[in-house]
Design a protein around this motif. Structure first.
Motif, mmCIF file in Angstrom:
data_model
loop_
_atom_site.group_PDB
_atom_site.id
_atom_site.type_symbol
_atom_site.label_atom_id
_atom_site.label_comp_id
_atom_site.label_asym_id
_atom_site.label_seq_id
_atom_site.Cartn_x
_atom_site.Cartn_y
_atom_site.Cartn_z
ATOM 1 N N ARG A 154 0.832 -1.204 0.000
ATOM 2 C CA ARG A 154 0.000 0.000 0.000
ATOM 3 C C ARG A 154 0.867 1.254 0.000
ATOM 4 N NH1 ARG A 154 -3.376 2.547 4.948
ATOM 5 N NH2 ARG A 154 -1.331 2.195 5.845
ATOM 6 N N LEU A 155 1.943 1.266 0.808
ATOM 7 C CA LEU A 155 2.813 2.432 0.884
ATOM 8 C C LEU A 155 3.460 2.724 -0.461
ATOM 9 C CD1 LEU A 155 4.114 4.600 2.687
ATOM 10 C CD2 LEU A 155 5.952 2.964 3.180
ATOM 11 N N LYS A 156 3.932 1.692 -1.127
ATOM 12 C CA LYS A 156 4.568 1.885 -2.434
ATOM 13 C C LYS A 156 3.591 2.473 -3.436
ATOM 14 C CE LYS A 156 7.174 -0.603 -6.003
ATOM 15 N NZ LYS A 156 8.339 0.295 -5.939
ATOM 16 N N MET A 157 2.374 1.948 -3.451
ATOM 17 C CA MET A 157 1.394 2.450 -4.404
ATOM 18 C C MET A 157 0.971 3.876 -4.090
ATOM 19 S SD MET A 157 0.534 0.788 -7.097
ATOM 20 C CE MET A 157 -1.049 1.493 -7.497
ATOM 21 N N LEU A 158 0.912 4.222 -2.806
ATOM 22 C CA LEU A 158 0.499 5.576 -2.447
ATOM 23 C C LEU A 158 1.470 6.631 -2.969
ATOM 24 C CD1 LEU A 158 -0.796 5.007 1.185
ATOM 25 C CD2 LEU A 158 -2.148 5.879 -0.727
ATOM 26 N N PHE A 159 2.744 6.299 -3.018
ATOM 27 C CA PHE A 159 3.732 7.274 -3.459
ATOM 28 C C PHE A 159 4.004 7.215 -4.957
ATOM 29 C CE2 PHE A 159 4.580 7.609 1.059
ATOM 30 C CZ PHE A 159 4.823 8.972 1.196
ATOM 31 N N SER A 160 3.545 6.172 -5.631
ATOM 32 C CA SER A 160 3.747 6.091 -7.081
ATOM 33 C C SER A 160 2.877 4.989 -7.664
ATOM 34 C CB SER A 160 5.215 5.800 -7.401
ATOM 35 O OG SER A 160 5.406 5.638 -8.782
ATOM 36 N N ASN A 161 2.173 5.316 -8.727
ATOM 37 C CA ASN A 161 1.389 4.297 -9.427
ATOM 38 C C ASN A 161 2.351 3.461 -10.268
ATOM 39 O OD1 ASN A 161 -0.419 2.717 -10.759
ATOM 40 N ND2 ASN A 161 -1.355 4.366 -11.945
ATOM 41 N N CYS A 162 2.793 2.353 -9.719
ATOM 42 C CA CYS A 162 3.788 1.513 -10.393
ATOM 43 C C CYS A 162 3.140 0.432 -11.253
ATOM 44 C CB CYS A 162 4.732 0.885 -9.365
ATOM 45 S SG CYS A 162 3.920 -0.235 -8.203
ATOM 46 N N LEU A 163 1.817 0.513 -11.444
ATOM 47 C CA LEU A 163 1.099 -0.498 -12.234
ATOM 48 C C LEU A 163 0.371 0.185 -13.392
ATOM 49 C CD1 LEU A 163 -0.424 -2.619 -9.319
ATOM 50 C CD2 LEU A 163 1.678 -3.085 -10.609
ATOM 51 N N PHE A 250 -2.243 12.030 4.178
ATOM 52 C CA PHE A 250 -2.897 12.694 3.057
ATOM 53 C C PHE A 250 -2.181 13.994 2.703
ATOM 54 C CE2 PHE A 250 -6.189 15.995 2.131
ATOM 55 C CZ PHE A 250 -6.416 15.664 0.813
ATOM 56 N N VAL A 251 -1.855 14.785 3.714
ATOM 57 C CA VAL A 251 -1.149 16.050 3.470
ATOM 58 C C VAL A 251 0.208 15.788 2.830
ATOM 59 C CG1 VAL A 251 -0.093 18.050 4.592
ATOM 60 C CG2 VAL A 251 -2.354 17.259 5.319
ATOM 61 N N LEU A 252 0.916 14.788 3.324
ATOM 62 C CA LEU A 252 2.215 14.435 2.747
ATOM 63 C C LEU A 252 2.076 14.004 1.294
ATOM 64 C CD1 LEU A 252 5.245 13.921 3.114
ATOM 65 C CD2 LEU A 252 4.686 11.643 3.980
ATOM 66 N N LEU A 253 1.057 13.223 0.998
ATOM 67 C CA LEU A 253 0.848 12.760 -0.369
ATOM 68 C C LEU A 253 0.507 13.915 -1.312
ATOM 69 C CD1 LEU A 253 -1.189 9.525 0.401
ATOM 70 C CD2 LEU A 253 1.101 9.613 -0.621
ATOM 71 N N ILE A 254 -0.275 14.869 -0.824
ATOM 72 C CA ILE A 254 -0.606 16.030 -1.644
ATOM 73 C C ILE A 254 0.659 16.823 -1.974
ATOM 74 C CG2 ILE A 254 -1.785 18.263 -1.642
ATOM 75 C CD1 ILE A 254 -3.662 15.928 -2.118
ATOM 76 N N VAL A 259 5.113 18.087 -6.092
ATOM 77 C CA VAL A 259 6.515 17.984 -6.502
ATOM 78 C C VAL A 259 6.615 17.241 -7.828
ATOM 79 C CG1 VAL A 259 8.751 16.931 -5.935
ATOM 80 C CG2 VAL A 259 7.455 18.147 -4.167
ATOM 81 N N ARG A 260 5.907 16.128 -7.939
ATOM 82 C CA ARG A 260 5.952 15.351 -9.175
ATOM 83 C C ARG A 260 5.332 16.112 -10.339
ATOM 84 N NH1 ARG A 260 3.518 9.593 -8.082
ATOM 85 N NH2 ARG A 260 2.029 10.849 -6.905
ATOM 86 N N PHE A 261 4.288 16.902 -10.052
ATOM 87 C CA PHE A 261 3.647 17.684 -11.110
ATOM 88 C C PHE A 261 4.615 18.706 -11.695
ATOM 89 C CE2 PHE A 261 1.233 21.606 -12.141
ATOM 90 C CZ PHE A 261 0.628 21.151 -13.300
ATOM 91 N N VAL A 262 5.330 19.397 -10.823
ATOM 92 C CA VAL A 262 6.312 20.380 -11.305
ATOM 93 C C VAL A 262 7.367 19.692 -12.160
ATOM 94 C CG1 VAL A 262 8.117 21.986 -10.582
ATOM 95 C CG2 VAL A 262 5.916 21.983 -9.402
ATOM 96 N N ARG A 263 7.808 18.516 -11.730
ATOM 97 C CA ARG A 263 8.800 17.772 -12.503
ATOM 98 C C ARG A 263 8.254 17.398 -13.880
ATOM 99 N NH1 ARG A 263 9.836 12.328 -13.328
ATOM 100 N NH2 ARG A 263 12.043 11.811 -13.742
ATOM 101 N N ARG A 264 6.995 16.949 -13.933
ATOM 102 C CA ARG A 264 6.400 16.590 -15.219
ATOM 103 C C ARG A 264 6.326 17.798 -16.151
ATOM 104 N NH1 ARG A 264 1.796 13.816 -12.068
ATOM 105 N NH2 ARG A 264 2.573 11.690 -11.762
#
Length: 272
Positions: A154-163, A250-254, A259-264
């Motif tokens: 669950r933790l891995k998926m929360l930080f990145s959709n790896c599937l 939730f706040v951490l994930l947001i 951060v990932r959006f800016v990178r994209r």
């Protein structure tokens, strides 16, 4: 088709204005070393002749192997996949997008592993981007004999959709479905809901699917970076409200999502 064993897998392909790519996608399914039992093409009200193209494609393959399902109104890829899911007759469902393709051993490896590990309800694998026209020559590329498979927490998926959706195979009897009305990050939300409900997910460390454009910043839904970002933020809100994560998580994930959006955005700008 009687000369070869078929895998009890239904392949679901949502189709929207895909006349130029659907031949390649279906051909990559038909050329599987272990062919899936059926392919379901769900036409999402393209309004440009795609439906006629799908029937043409259907006519080039054995009777009954391809089903064409026309949607009554344009509803997005999630609802199209749901329609295919409901029409599926076999215990496993594999998703493919109409502009992607598979390695010929994908079903043999992925279904074979899931059949031997019935505790797994959801699996995915690696994907690689290649140039247009290269998938046939790369289809015979060497794959290691040893298949490495890792659990997806669950933790891995929360930080990145790896599937990626083009890589996913799941059990048809799962109760969750793609969220109605959600057209961005709907796949990510579904995988999280399955995992948060206790479903065992795994990733196969092999490149068994091909994409022909960058995962974001080029045509299709992925070009809409801001819409993608809003979809991901909505996904995190939904999993928080469902009790899957705490408010602090939730706040951490947001924050991580921004951060990932800016990178994209930067990478898309550099690519352009």
């Amino acid at each position: 088709m009687a000369e070869r064993t078929l895998a009890p897998v239904s392949v679901v392909i949502p189709c929207f204005r895909c006349s130029e790519t659907i031949d390649r996608a279906v051909a990559s399914v038909y050329s599987q070393t272990l062919r899936p039992a059926e392919v379901i093409l769900v036409e999402d009200c393209s309004g440009d002749g795609t439906l006629e193209k799908l029937h043409e494609v259907k006519g080039r393959y054995p009777d009954g192997w391809i089903k064409v399902i026309p949607m009554q109104r344009n509803s997005g890829p999630g609802m199209a996949r749901n329609a295919g899911w409901e029409a599926a007759q076999y215990p496993y469902i594999a998703f493919l997008d109409a502009d992607d393709a598979w390695h010929p051993q994908k079903i043999e490896i992925q279904y074979g592993w899931m059949a031997e590990h019935p505790e797994a309800v959801l699996t995915g694998h690696n994907c690689v981007q290649i140039a247009e026209g290269d998938w046939e020559s790369l289809g015979a590329r060497f794959l290691p004999e040893e298949v490495k498979v890792f659990p997806v927490s669950r933790l891995k998926m929360l930080f990145s959709n790896c599937l990626p959706t083009r890589s996913v195979m799941l059990r048809r009897d799962l109760q969750q479905r793609f969220a109605a009305g959600k057209c961005h990050s709907e796949d990510y939300l579904l995988w999280l809901e399955i995992i948060c409900s206790g479903g065992a997910a795994y990733k196969i460390d092999l490149p068994l699917a091909y994409l022909f454009k960058a995962p974001y910043g080029e045509g299709g839904l992925s070009a809409q970076l801001w819409s993608m970002q809003k979809g991901e933020l909505d996904t995190y809100r939904r999993v928080w409200r469902s009790g899957c994560v705490s408010f602090s998580a939730f706040v951490l994930l947001i924050a991580w999502s921004w951060v990932r959006f800016v990178r994209r955005v930067i990478l898309s700008w550099m690519r352009a």
